[in-house]
Motif scaffolding. Structure first.
Motif, PDB file in Angstrom:
ATOM      1  N   GLY A 223       0.636  -1.763  -0.038  1.00 37.97           N
ATOM      2  CA  GLY A 223      -0.208  -0.075   0.198  1.00 37.97           C
ATOM      3  C   GLY A 223       0.806   1.471   0.229  1.00 37.97           C
ATOM      4  O   GLY A 223       0.533   2.435   0.496  1.00 37.97           O
ATOM      5  N   VAL A 224       1.999   1.328  -0.054  1.00 42.10           N
ATOM      6  CA  VAL A 224       2.573   2.440  -0.119  1.00 42.10           C
ATOM      7  C   VAL A 224       2.920   3.168  -1.420  1.00 42.10           C
ATOM      8  O   VAL A 224       2.950   2.178  -2.208  1.00 42.10           O
ATOM      9  CB  VAL A 224       4.562   2.222  -0.066  1.00 42.10           C
ATOM     10  CG1 VAL A 224       5.319   3.681   0.489  1.00 42.10           C
ATOM     11  CG2 VAL A 224       4.579   1.741   1.560  1.00 42.10           C
ATOM     12  N   PRO A 225       2.651   4.150  -1.774  1.00 46.19           N
ATOM     13  CA  PRO A 225       2.831   4.442  -2.923  1.00 46.19           C
ATOM     14  C   PRO A 225       4.146   4.176  -3.720  1.00 46.19           C
ATOM     15  O   PRO A 225       4.878   4.812  -3.672  1.00 46.19           O
ATOM     16  CB  PRO A 225       1.949   5.909  -2.941  1.00 46.19           C
ATOM     17  CG  PRO A 225       1.506   5.990  -1.494  1.00 46.19           C
ATOM     18  CD  PRO A 225       2.056   4.744  -1.066  1.00 46.19           C
ATOM     19  N   ARG A 226       3.733   4.423  -5.465  1.00 44.22           N
ATOM     20  CA  ARG A 226       5.442   3.995  -5.803  1.00 44.22           C
ATOM     21  C   ARG A 226       6.358   5.448  -5.999  1.00 44.22           C
ATOM     22  O   ARG A 226       7.690   5.462  -5.836  1.00 44.22           O
ATOM     23  CB  ARG A 226       5.023   3.836  -7.507  1.00 44.22           C
ATOM     24  CG  ARG A 226       6.361   3.756  -8.450  1.00 44.22           C
ATOM     25  CD  ARG A 226       7.270   2.769  -7.557  1.00 44.22           C
ATOM     26  NE  ARG A 226       8.562   2.618  -8.024  1.00 44.22           N
ATOM     27  CZ  ARG A 226       9.475   3.076  -8.139  1.00 44.22           C
ATOM     28  NH1 ARG A 226       9.406   4.299  -6.894  1.00 44.22           N
ATOM     29  NH2 ARG A 226      10.575   3.014  -8.735  1.00 44.22           N
ATOM     30  N   THR A 227       5.696   6.740  -5.921  1.00 43.61           N
ATOM     31  CA  THR A 227       5.815   7.818  -5.589  1.00 43.61           C
ATOM     32  C   THR A 227       6.349   8.692  -4.593  1.00 43.61           C
ATOM     33  O   THR A 227       7.081   9.719  -4.651  1.00 43.61           O
ATOM     34  CB  THR A 227       4.724   8.506  -6.325  1.00 43.61           C
ATOM     35  OG1 THR A 227       3.819   8.676  -5.097  1.00 43.61           O
ATOM     36  CG2 THR A 227       4.246   9.723  -7.567  1.00 43.61           C
ATOM     37  N   ALA A 228       6.462   7.424  -3.725  1.00 42.24           N
ATOM     38  CA  ALA A 228       6.766   8.021  -2.257  1.00 42.24           C
ATOM     39  C   ALA A 228       8.200   6.598  -2.303  1.00 42.24           C
ATOM     40  O   ALA A 228       9.130   6.439  -1.027  1.00 42.24           O
ATOM     41  CB  ALA A 228       6.179   7.860  -1.458  1.00 42.24           C
ATOM     42  N   ILE A 229       8.810   5.979  -2.774  1.00 43.70           N
ATOM     43  CA  ILE A 229       9.216   5.253  -3.273  1.00 43.70           C
ATOM     44  C   ILE A 229      10.783   6.120  -4.125  1.00 43.70           C
ATOM     45  O   ILE A 229      10.763   5.717  -5.095  1.00 43.70           O
ATOM     46  CB  ILE A 229       9.513   3.987  -2.856  1.00 43.70           C
ATOM     47  CG1 ILE A 229       7.973   3.406  -2.329  1.00 43.70           C
ATOM     48  CG2 ILE A 229      10.077   2.698  -3.528  1.00 43.70           C
ATOM     49  CD1 ILE A 229       7.475   1.760  -3.123  1.00 43.70           C
ATOM     50  N   LEU A 230      12.075   5.397  -3.146  1.00 46.49           N
ATOM     51  CA  LEU A 230      13.421   5.453  -3.653  1.00 46.49           C
ATOM     52  C   LEU A 230      14.219   4.423  -3.900  1.00 46.49           C
ATOM     53  O   LEU A 230      14.290   3.741  -2.847  1.00 46.49           O
ATOM     54  CB  LEU A 230      14.378   6.948  -3.384  1.00 46.49           C
ATOM     55  CG  LEU A 230      13.456   8.221  -3.149  1.00 46.49           C
ATOM     56  CD1 LEU A 230      14.148   9.501  -2.562  1.00 46.49           C
ATOM     57  CD2 LEU A 230      13.255   8.663  -4.969  1.00 46.49           C
ATOM     58  N   LEU A 231      15.229   4.544  -5.101  1.00 46.74           N
ATOM     59  CA  LEU A 231      15.573   2.884  -4.937  1.00 46.74           C
ATOM     60  C   LEU A 231      17.116   2.943  -5.064  1.00 46.74           C
ATOM     61  O   LEU A 231      16.893   3.687  -5.487  1.00 46.74           O
ATOM     62  CB  LEU A 231      14.778   2.098  -6.222  1.00 46.74           C
ATOM     63  CG  LEU A 231      13.647   1.575  -6.755  1.00 46.74           C
ATOM     64  CD1 LEU A 231      12.833   1.509  -6.718  1.00 46.74           C
ATOM     65  CD2 LEU A 231      13.949   0.303  -7.864  1.00 46.74           C
ATOM     66  N   GLU A 232      18.105   2.401  -4.057  1.00 46.89           N
ATOM     67  CA  GLU A 232      19.423   2.428  -3.744  1.00 46.89           C
ATOM     68  C   GLU A 232      19.835   1.048  -4.255  1.00 46.89           C
ATOM     69  O   GLU A 232      19.686   0.472  -3.244  1.00 46.89           O
ATOM     70  CB  GLU A 232      19.473   3.162  -2.791  1.00 46.89           C
ATOM     71  CG  GLU A 232      21.086   2.940  -2.502  1.00 46.89           C
ATOM     72  CD  GLU A 232      22.428   1.948  -2.799  1.00 46.89           C
ATOM     73  OE1 GLU A 232      22.507   1.996  -3.785  1.00 46.89           O
ATOM     74  OE2 GLU A 232      21.583   1.126  -1.750  1.00 46.89           O
TER      75      GLU A 232
END
Length: 332
Positions: A223-232
């Motif tokens: 349920g976490v929006p993709r726009t709130a996720i950063l990939l390292e």
């Protein structure tokens, strides 16, 4: 009066150090000293109640004896479980080896007493072994207690950014250990819905995708929006997880409080590492399967001893040499 002064002094030193910087190895030692000295002070307040002191001493003695007898067997049993469930790796043998080591200390100490007439030097060696064992036990207990305290500091904290540290994949699947970190990250995000979540982890040689990609998919399903996720997706160690994630946040212009999420046994060492890297972030822990915790915490303990090897080596040399030195002086 003396117990009160010592207890209050230890308490004051711990509180000052804790308020200045909670992510310090020495805080664990001062916390344990404060607990011990405060306990002795409270015990001294019962000086007029001999019956109460007797009861307390009996309770402490019984607990100590039972713990001393049960602990090595519990560690051996845990080592067997780790060996079966987690694979035949040296790191999974730590609790087994710790249990056997404690048993060996018991056997050697009894042997030294039994054969003291034949070889008096055995008592001296046994005293050195017991002092070193007591030192290791004290430091371990101090770190365990302080780790529990530190891991509870940020349980309700709000943050501008949440970093979830990777811990490995099974092909392209998120295993239970990593899932617990991600679930904790989701909880943190729900308390701070304006935060960004950084998922940190590269791709191992036996993995079908990067940890970051698999972790991001897991968070989206939670349920976490993709726009709130950063990939390292470059990090391969805890050091890199922290550094690369903070650099990514800086590149994105994100400031404010940062929380790093790992498993509960890994919290304090991660916090110490963050301090050494001069990173301004706090660390929060996720639950871990109970059978996994003893071995995992022992691994963290060994890593911290190695990290502060000069201090610990000095303590080992002084404590180990003390009984022989006293014995030699007694013969002069």
């Amino acid at each position: 009066m003396a117990p009160a002064i010592l207890a209050l002094l230890a308490d004051l030193i711990f509180v000052v150090r804790f308020l200045r910087e909670p992510r310090r190895f020495g805080n664990a030692v001062w916390f344990a000293l404060a607990v011990v000295l405060t306990g002795l002070w409270l015990f001294s307040l019962t000086a007029g109640l001999v019956w109460l002191q007797t009861v307390l001493l009996i309770v402490v003695a019984v607990v100590a004896v039972v713990a001393g007898l049960v602990l090595p067997w519990a560690l051996v049993a845990n080592g067997s479980v780790m060996w079966r469930r987690e694979g035949h790796r040296p790191a999974n043998m730590l609790s087994l080896l710790a249990g056997l080591a404690i048993m060996a200390v018991y056997v050697f100490t009894v042997g030294a007493v039994v054969f003291t007439q034949v070889a008096p030097w055995l008592i001296v060696v046994a005293m050195s072994v017991l002092l070193l064992t007591a030192y290791v036990a004290f430091v371990f207990t101090a770190l365990l207690m302080y780790s529990v305290l530190y891991s509870r500091l940020n349980r309700r904290a709000h943050a501008a950014a949440i970093i979830v540290l990777g811990s490995g994949l099974l092909g392209d699947r998120v295993p239970p250990l990593l899932a617990s970190r991600l679930d904790r990250g989701v909880q943190c995000y729900r308390r701070s819905p304006d935060a960004v979540v950084v998922v940190s982890g590269g791709q191992g040689s036996d993995e079908l995708t990067s940890e970051a990609a698999a972790m991001a998919a897991y968070l989206e399903n939670a349920g976490v929006p993709r726009t709130a996720i950063l990939l390292e997706d470059k990090a391969t160690t805890t050091d890199e997880n922290l550094r690369f994630s903070v650099e990514l946040l800086q590149e994105q212009g994100i400031s404010g409080r940062v929380l790093a999420v790992t498993n509960n046994y890994h919290v304090f060492r991660t916090a110490i590492l963050a301090r050494r890297l001069r990173l301004r972030l706090d660390v929060i822990g996720a639950k871990t399967a109970s059978y996994f915790v003893p071995s995992a915490f022992l691994r963290e303990f060994v890593a911290l001893l190695v990290q502060y090897k000069k201090t610990n080596l000095a303590a080992v040399v002084v404590l180990g040499a003390f009984p022989p030195a006293v014995a030699l002086l007694g013969q002069m």
